[in-house]
Design a protein around this motif. Structure first.
Motif, short mmCIF file in Angstrom:
data_model
loop_
_atom_site.label_atom_id
_atom_site.label_comp_id
_atom_site.label_asym_id
_atom_site.label_seq_id
_atom_site.Cartn_x
_atom_site.Cartn_y
_atom_site.Cartn_z
N ASN A 1 0.83 -1.20 0.00
CA ASN A 1 0.00 0.00 0.00
C ASN A 1 0.87 1.25 0.00
O ASN A 1 1.80 1.38 0.80
CB ASN A 1 -0.95 0.01 1.19
N ASN A 2 0.57 2.15 -0.91
CA ASN A 2 1.28 3.41 -1.11
C ASN A 2 2.73 3.22 -1.53
O ASN A 2 3.54 4.12 -1.37
CB ASN A 2 1.19 4.30 0.14
N SER A 3 3.07 2.04 -2.06
CA SER A 3 4.40 1.83 -2.62
C SER A 3 4.44 2.34 -4.04
O SER A 3 3.42 2.60 -4.67
CB SER A 3 4.76 0.34 -2.61
N GLU A 4 5.63 2.44 -4.56
CA GLU A 4 5.81 2.89 -5.93
C GLU A 4 6.19 1.68 -6.78
O GLU A 4 7.11 0.94 -6.45
CB GLU A 4 6.92 3.93 -6.00
N ILE A 5 5.47 1.47 -7.87
CA ILE A 5 5.72 0.34 -8.76
C ILE A 5 6.93 0.68 -9.63
O ILE A 5 6.95 1.70 -10.30
CB ILE A 5 4.50 0.03 -9.65
N VAL A 6 7.91 -0.22 -9.61
CA VAL A 6 9.11 -0.05 -10.43
C VAL A 6 8.94 -0.79 -11.75
O VAL A 6 9.22 -0.25 -12.82
CB VAL A 6 10.36 -0.56 -9.68
N GLU A 7 8.45 -2.02 -11.67
CA GLU A 7 8.26 -2.85 -12.87
C GLU A 7 7.06 -3.75 -12.63
O GLU A 7 6.86 -4.25 -11.53
CB GLU A 7 9.52 -3.69 -13.10
N LEU A 8 6.29 -3.95 -13.68
CA LEU A 8 5.11 -4.80 -13.55
C LEU A 8 4.87 -5.51 -14.87
O LEU A 8 4.86 -4.89 -15.92
CB LEU A 8 3.88 -3.97 -13.19
N VAL B 1 7.57 -5.62 -9.20
CA VAL B 1 8.73 -5.06 -8.52
C VAL B 1 8.30 -3.70 -8.00
O VAL B 1 7.79 -2.87 -8.74
CB VAL B 1 9.94 -4.92 -9.47
N PHE B 2 8.46 -3.49 -6.68
CA PHE B 2 7.99 -2.25 -6.08
C PHE B 2 9.01 -1.71 -5.08
O PHE B 2 9.84 -2.43 -4.55
CB PHE B 2 6.63 -2.44 -5.41
#
Length: 173
Positions: free
Chosen positions: A62-69, A75-76
């Motif tokens: 929750n409230n993380s930043e997605i790096v790769e999906l 990856v977050f």
């Protein structure tokens, strides 16, 4: 002592037949109750396991930043208010489990008996769909920071509908 021939009552073999029939009835009822309780306990444990796993996972995502999906892995980067801020994790299926791997080494199993995992993202929400080895489908919705990033690997994103705001976890039996 003489017995009367016209006395009313059970004779021994009638009593044995009666006890035999009662025993069969009681054992059938007992087995049904015991089997139902066992099945309900197994189902309840699976649902409890899912919810406890998702609570742990939602604290991280929750409230993380997605790096790769892509469709099979996420990856977050954790948010600044998490106990390990700005650390990068990977969430995905490995063998028959859902696991989180850190950027350095090691992993933490999140959920066992997983057959398939897929991720979709749209409008600041991440939808994770898990198919267990017994065929049951579980879904979980997470709120993320990235609101307008286009992700690859999807034909179309999921739509945010009313059920997201009523219940963040959906179980399809």
């Amino acid at each position: 002592m003489k017995l009367k021939k016209d006395s009313k009552g059970f004779i021994l073999y009638e009593m044995l037949i009666y006890l035999f029939i009662c025993g069969i009835c009681f054992s059938t009822i007992y087995n049904e109750i015991f089997f139902t309780k066992k099945v309900m306990t197994r189902e309840s444990l699976e649902v409890i396991n899912w919810h406890s796993s998702m609570m742990k996972l939602s604290n991280m995502i929750n409230n993380s930043e997605i790096v790769e999906l892509d469709n099979r892995k996420l990856v977050f980067k954790t948010s600044s208010d998490y106990k390990e801020p700005q650390k990068i994790y990977e969430l995905g299926k490995y063998k028959k489990m859902l696991r989180i791997s850190g950027s350095s080494s090691g992993h933490m199993p999140v959920l066992n008996d997983v057959n398939q995992v897929s991720f979709k993202c749209k409008d600041g929400f991440l939808c994770m769909k898990v198919v267990r080895t017994n065929g049951k489908i579980f879904e979980q919705i997470f709120k993320i920071k990235n609101k307008s990033i286009s992700f690859t690997g999807f034909s179309n994103g999921f739509t945010v509908n009313d059920r997201l705001f009523v219940n963040k976890s959906k179980i399809i039996l």
